[in-house]
Motif scaffolding. Structure first.
Motif, PDB file in Angstrom:
ATOM      1  N   THR A 131       0.732  -1.172  -0.040  1.00 48.26           N
ATOM      2  CA  THR A 131      -0.085   0.239   0.163  1.00 48.26           C
ATOM      3  C   THR A 131       0.810   1.367   0.021  1.00 48.26           C
ATOM      4  O   THR A 131       1.778   1.307   0.873  1.00 48.26           O
ATOM      5  CB  THR A 131      -0.848   0.073   1.123  1.00 48.26           C
ATOM      6  N   THR A 148      -1.773   6.489   0.629  1.00 51.21           N
ATOM      7  CA  THR A 148      -2.971   5.926   0.923  1.00 51.21           C
ATOM      8  C   THR A 148      -3.147   5.370   2.070  1.00 51.21           C
ATOM      9  O   THR A 148      -4.276   5.349   2.623  1.00 51.21           O
ATOM     10  CB  THR A 148      -3.023   4.825  -0.178  1.00 51.21           C
ATOM     11  N   TRP A 149      -2.138   4.780   2.618  1.00 51.27           N
ATOM     12  CA  TRP A 149      -2.190   4.158   4.163  1.00 51.27           C
ATOM     13  C   TRP A 149      -2.475   5.316   5.131  1.00 51.27           C
ATOM     14  O   TRP A 149      -3.305   5.154   6.010  1.00 51.27           O
ATOM     15  CB  TRP A 149      -0.910   3.728   4.459  1.00 51.27           C
ATOM     16  N   ALA A 206      -6.164   6.785   4.621  1.00 51.17           N
ATOM     17  CA  ALA A 206      -7.179   5.497   5.084  1.00 51.17           C
ATOM     18  C   ALA A 206      -6.956   5.520   6.616  1.00 51.17           C
ATOM     19  O   ALA A 206      -8.092   5.506   7.445  1.00 51.17           O
ATOM     20  CB  ALA A 206      -6.796   4.191   4.622  1.00 51.17           C
ATOM     21  N   GLU A 248      -8.915   8.634   7.977  1.00 58.61           N
ATOM     22  CA  GLU A 248     -10.509   8.759   7.670  1.00 58.61           C
ATOM     23  C   GLU A 248     -10.979   7.475   8.178  1.00 58.61           C
ATOM     24  O   GLU A 248     -12.337   7.470   7.760  1.00 58.61           O
ATOM     25  CB  GLU A 248     -10.538   8.986   6.216  1.00 58.61           C
ATOM     26  N   GLY A 249     -10.354   6.721   8.809  1.00 60.00           N
ATOM     27  CA  GLY A 249     -11.019   5.474   9.332  1.00 60.00           C
ATOM     28  C   GLY A 249     -11.568   4.662   8.058  1.00 60.00           C
ATOM     29  O   GLY A 249     -12.590   3.864   8.378  1.00 60.00           O
ATOM     30  N   ARG A 250     -11.175   4.337   7.110  1.00 59.74           N
ATOM     31  CA  ARG A 250     -11.477   3.328   6.378  1.00 59.74           C
ATOM     32  C   ARG A 250     -10.329   2.485   5.686  1.00 59.74           C
ATOM     33  O   ARG A 250      -9.108   2.633   6.074  1.00 59.74           O
ATOM     34  CB  ARG A 250     -11.683   4.229   4.795  1.00 59.74           C
ATOM     35  N   THR A 251     -10.739   1.397   4.955  1.00 55.42           N
ATOM     36  CA  THR A 251      -9.728   0.300   4.450  1.00 55.42           C
ATOM     37  C   THR A 251      -9.006   0.861   3.442  1.00 55.42           C
ATOM     38  O   THR A 251      -9.350   1.644   2.527  1.00 55.42           O
ATOM     39  CB  THR A 251     -10.543  -0.739   4.309  1.00 55.42           C
ATOM     40  N   VAL A 252      -7.865  -0.067   3.057  1.00 57.04           N
ATOM     41  CA  VAL A 252      -7.115   0.240   1.885  1.00 57.04           C
ATOM     42  C   VAL A 252      -7.526  -0.639   0.647  1.00 57.04           C
ATOM     43  O   VAL A 252      -8.153  -1.786   1.122  1.00 57.04           O
ATOM     44  CB  VAL A 252      -5.490   0.236   1.999  1.00 57.04           C
TER      45      VAL A 252
END
Length: 428
Positions: free
Chosen positions: A364, A368-369, A372, A375-379
């Protein structure tokens, strides 16, 4: 005098360039499981050019084994997969797949490029090691049939049993890192099942005269997905996925059969056995409830044992990787319900095993890491249409990780065999 393994930090630019070129070529032209003829030929030709002897078409498949002998010493096998997935790429990359409906969405192109880079490094630095290097290009990993085919065909009877097997796998971790197991399984075992539910076809206007297999299948899918929630202990980490459901041709025709494909995953064979039998029970019950004209069929099409890296070998290579990459780039890998068929080549029929080192390779991009995490989201992860490894970081790291591990073993001698108890499936 035993050669001393030299530190490996960053592979030479020319070797990275060659690996990148291979990666781009493979990524643009992915081939599905069992059909990786051009993929195998391209990688095998590159290895031949490095001075390795290549044995092609193993077990009647595109799989090949490349060999580099460098005096007496241990044998180390590096495994890379060749196959892509039936996924339509949505990365928008300039080198995206040009094959409709096919994509290297699991990183096997990255693995192949890293294996080429490691072979190039070892071929160029033969003064630093002794023994035999093997590079296995394996077909059909995604269908969990490739390694078993090689084992059944007598791979080690033909080419000798290696003293250690090395492999790595792309993972949604920060690019530039590797992650090792901390003890116990790293990947789950699995079973792949195909099911057929038999009905009695008829007109959509007279459903009472038919036995609708689509309704049986729909009800079965809902019930099947309760098995891991209500019949497996949470600690077993069991996963059941219905991947396909096919039935019918037109809205006004009730079909006479429905087919499903299922994947079962768990970290012990008893858990997989119980799940397998529960699937059979649910399908039988749905068929009986619908007054089906005959019982369902359930076929095991593939299986893979639990993958447990050798603890002693893993500990040694974790230290090696920390010395070459830096301790901060060597992480701990949690057990994953993902599956892998390589254990068919390490858990042997005589009850012994070949020591296996298997680690995860971060892919990753840093930006991007960080985004994520903020923002508390997955990659984007493996098997997703937007999976796009950070080539600049991941590929040199993968080359270094394989090279350092192989050179350590080829310089220091083979690891102690037997640190992991034989897998139950290895028994005759």
């Amino acid at each position: 005098m035993t050669p001393v393994a030299a530190p490996e930090t960053q592979p030479p630019r020319a070797e990275v360039k060659a690996a990148v070129e291979l990666y781009l070529a493979l990524h643009r032209a992915p081939e599905l499981s069992g059909a990786e003829h051009a993929t195998a030929a391209l990688l095998a030709d590159r290895l031949t050019a490095l001075g390795l002897t290549v044995h092609r078409g193993l077990a009647g498949t595109p799989s090949f084994l490349a060999e580099l002998r460098n005096g007496p010493g241990p044998t180390v096998l590096i495994r890379t997969e060749l196959d892509a997935l039936p996924v339509t790429e949505a990365t928008g990359l300039p080198y995206a797949s040009t094959v409709p409906g096919a994509m290297h969405a699991c990183g096997h192109d990255l693995h192949a490029a890293a294996a080429l880079g490691a072979a190039a490094r070892l071929a160029a630095t033969r003064a630093g090691w002794r023994g035999r290097l093997l590079v296995l290009g394996q077909s059909a990993e995604e269908t969990l049939t490739g390694a078993r085919a090689l084992a059944d065909d007598g791979l080690y009877d033909r080419f000798g049993r290696p003293d250690a097997v090395l492999a790595q796998h792309a993972a949604p971790l920060p690019a530039g890192t590797v992650a090792h197991a901390t003890g116990g399984p790293l990947m789950a075992g699995s079973r792949t099942l195909d099911a057929v539910l038999h009905g009695r076809g008829g007109h959509a206007a007279t459903p009472h005269l038919a036995a609708d297999p689509l309704l049986m299948a729909a009800s079965a899918v809902l019930r099947l997905h309760t098995l891991t929630a209500r019949e497996s202990a949470p600690a077993e980490g069991a996963v059941l996925t219905v991947g396909t459901l096919h039935a019918g041709t037109r809205a006004n025709v009730i079909p006479d059969r429905a087919t499903l494909s299922l994947g079962l995953r768990a970290f012990t064979e008893p858990a997989l056995d119980r799940l397998h039998e529960a699937v059979r029970r649910v399908l039988d019950a749905e068929s009986q409830a619908a007054a089906a004209p005959r019982p369902p069929e359930l076929t095991l099409t593939a299986r893979s044992p639990v993958l447990t890296p050798d603890p002693a070998l893993t500990a040694a290579l974790r230290t090696v990787h920390a010395g070459h990459l830096g301790a901060g780039r060597v992480l701990a890998a949690a057990p994953s319900p993902a599956t892998e068929d390589l254990t068919h080549l390490t858990a042997l029929p005589d009850g012994t095993h070949v020591p296996l080192a298997y680690w995860m390779l971060g892919t990753t991009p840093a930006a991007t890491w960080r985004a994520a995490a903020t923002e508390g989201r997955t990659v984007p992860a493996n098997h997703a249409p937007d999976f796009a490894p950070d080539l600049r970081q991941a590929l040199p790291t993968g080359i270094t990780a394989l090279t350092a591990a192989a050179r350590h073993l080829l310089a220091a001698g083979p690891p102690t065999v037997g640190a992991v108890p034989p897998h139950p499936e290895a028994a005759p």
